[in-house]
Design an enzyme around this catalytic site. Structure first.
Site: not given
Ligand code: ACM
Length: 528
Positions: A344-345
């Site tokens: 993620d991110e």
């Molecule tokens: C997330 O909340 N970055 C998966």
């Protein structure tokens, strides 16, 4: 979506709950011995798929009551022993666990039925009359879920650790046929932003078990901490575990600790899903192995809460040797079939770089016999049908489904337990909004995302990010009572549940939480 930085302050023992002060180091007041309501229908959480109350007298646990099981199965015997020991504590009755045989009057009987395949992995049937309690399941997990139902049907005093004077231990006459709507009913605990001890994780597992959840996803690494020993990469914990958000001491699990958690969960039919977040959220890993970063400046330890800025150097071959070491060691000590790679991110790689990385990690994860999970950003890459796309922003489902991948649903405005309940509650963040109990309860996973139907979804999961949570009591304050809400979303058929019924059933659990020393939020939405 970026999680915005929050500045929050709270103190360990200062959570005013129910007019009392609860907390890890605080005294939990003794519950009052108020009479239990006679009606039983409303008490179970999650609500069973089907329940018919019977007119007859209840079953009463007496000094002579035994639990009869098929003792040739060690698993069934141990489930019987768990039920017996639950009953022994407050009743002081001897409650023998004995082989199924002639006696059936006045008995609790736990039985596996190989012919009852329709009950599936976790389903069970429970028949209670004044003469006996008969629990049948196709698989041991079903018996375990079933004894949670027996537990919840007994008066809340059953949760007492101490012997009580109470003489009447009724279980209402009824018939329940029950099994979960979704195979995946998970919770995630972020042990990276703040570290939680093995005992604290076990306390969380105990709550999951009570509400028939079956997955604990451990977020084992992030910018602020690397929490699991990797023998071939000792500096991951030697360097990367030394702090946490706010600059506290951090911590890590030895491989023995991790295996202890796995075993504790297994005994409750809960699968541990390990997550190593990569290629981003990796600063703590880079603290020990700076050569895996592209930058020449050695990364220091980090105790802030910004996201998206750290990354593995995905164009270096040695990065994949590192990933191989980590995935190999964690997979070897994880009996469950899953490895969560985060994903993620990531804000500092090109899409091409990111996609190449995810696809190579997927090969490594599969090589070690695990199926991959990643946060939904991984749908930019070509996924195997066995890979699960973990929805949190809920805007990438179409891509996942095109690969034949199924979805875990953790929509932040519903299932992120680290969101504040309201503007005035103390702990948590609020980048996804305020999430009251009803928000967590009142949604249908099969209707949540356009183009996504019931069969595209393996289940639901409730993440608990721990930026603001320094101990398990703080975790519990955010989990309770939203975690039971998500548990019911995952277990109970949509047609068998309603907010009005849930809120009435849920509050009857408060005395249990008090016995168990579980912290909780006294939501004004509930009829306490
Ligand atoms: C997330 O909340 N970055 C998966």
């Amino acid at each position: 979506m970026m999680r915005r930085r929050q500045k929050l302050r709270y103190s360990k023992c200062a959570l005013a709950v129910a007019g009392t002060i609860l907390g890890a180091a605080c005294q939990v007041p003794a519950p009052t011995t108020a009479p239990q309501p006679a009606a039983i229908g409303p008490r179970l959480v999650p609500a069973p798929a089907s329940l018919v109350t019977a007119a007859g007298a209840p079953f009463r646990i007496l000094r002579t009551t035994s639990v009869f099981v098929d003792t040739t199965s060690a698993e069934v015997r141990s489930i019987g022993e768990m039920l017996a020991s639950l009953i022994r504590r407050p009743t002081s009755f001897p409650v023998a666990v004995a082989p199924i045989g002639v006696p059936s009057i006045g008995a609790i009987i736990l039985r596996l039925a190989p012919d009852r395949t329709a009950l599936g992995e976790e389903g069970y049937e429970l028949n209670v009359t004044s003469d006996s309690v008969r629990l049948v399941a196709n698989r041991p997990a079903g018996l375990f879920r079933g004894i949670q139902t027996i537990r919840q049907l007994l008066p809340a005093d059953i949760e007492s650790d101490m012997g009580l004077d109470r003489v009447d231990w009724p279980i209402p006459a009824l018939r329940i046929v029950d099994q979960p709507r979704f195979a995946w009913r998970g919770a995630m605990l972020d042990v990276a932003r703040h570290f939680f001890t093995v005992r604290e994780v076990e306390q969380y597992i105990d709550i999951l078990a009570l509400y028939k959840m079956n997955v604990l996803h451990l977020h084992l690494s992030d910018d602020q901490g690397w929490r699991i020993v990797i023998n071939s990469r000792p500096k991951l914990t030697a360097m990367g575990s030394l702090t946490q958000v706010g600059g506290g001491p951090g911590g890590f699990y030895t491989q023995q600790d991790y295996q202890d958690i796995v075993r504790y969960a297994q005994a409750r039919y809960i699968t541990i899903v390990p997550e190593i977040d990569m290629p981003g959220h990796i600063n703590a890993g880079l603290a020990g192995y700076p050569e895996l970063a592209c930058s020449t400046r050695p990364p220091g330890l980090y105790s802030g809460t910004d996201v998206g800025w750290s990354t593995l150097c995905v164009d270096k071959e040695e990065t994949y040797a590192f990933v191989d070491d980590v995935v190999r060691e964690i997979s070897a000590m994880t009996p469950g079939p899953w490895f969560h790679m985060g994903g993620d991110e990531v804000q500092t790689l090109t899409v091409e770089q990111y996609v190449r990385f995810v696809e190579r990690v997927q090969v490594i994860v599969n090589k070690y016999g695990k199926k991959m999970i990643g946060w939904e950003e991984i749908t930019k890459a070509r996924l195997n049908p066995t890979t699960l796309a973990h929805q949190w922003k809920s805007d990438s489902a179409t891509a996942a489904l095109a690969y034949g991948s199924k979805l875990i649903l953790s929509p932040a405005p519903k299932a992120y337990l680290d969101m504040k309940y309201t503007a005035s509650t103390e702990l948590g963040l609020h980048w996804a909004g305020y999430v009251e109990v009803r928000d967590s309860y009142d949604w249908d996973p099969a209707a949540y995302m356009k183009g996504v139907t019931e069969r595209d979804i393996v289940g639901v999961e409730a993440p608990m990010w721990s930026e603001t949570l320094r101990n398990i009591s703080a975790v519990e304050y955010l989990a309770m009572p939203r975690l039971p809400a998500i548990a019911e979303v995952g277990w109970t058929p949509q047609t068998a549940r309603s907010w009005e019924s849930f809120r009435v059933r849920l509050v009857t659990h408060e005395p249990r939480w008090r016995y168990l020393g579980i912290n909780y939020y006294r939501s004004p939405q509930l009829p306490w």
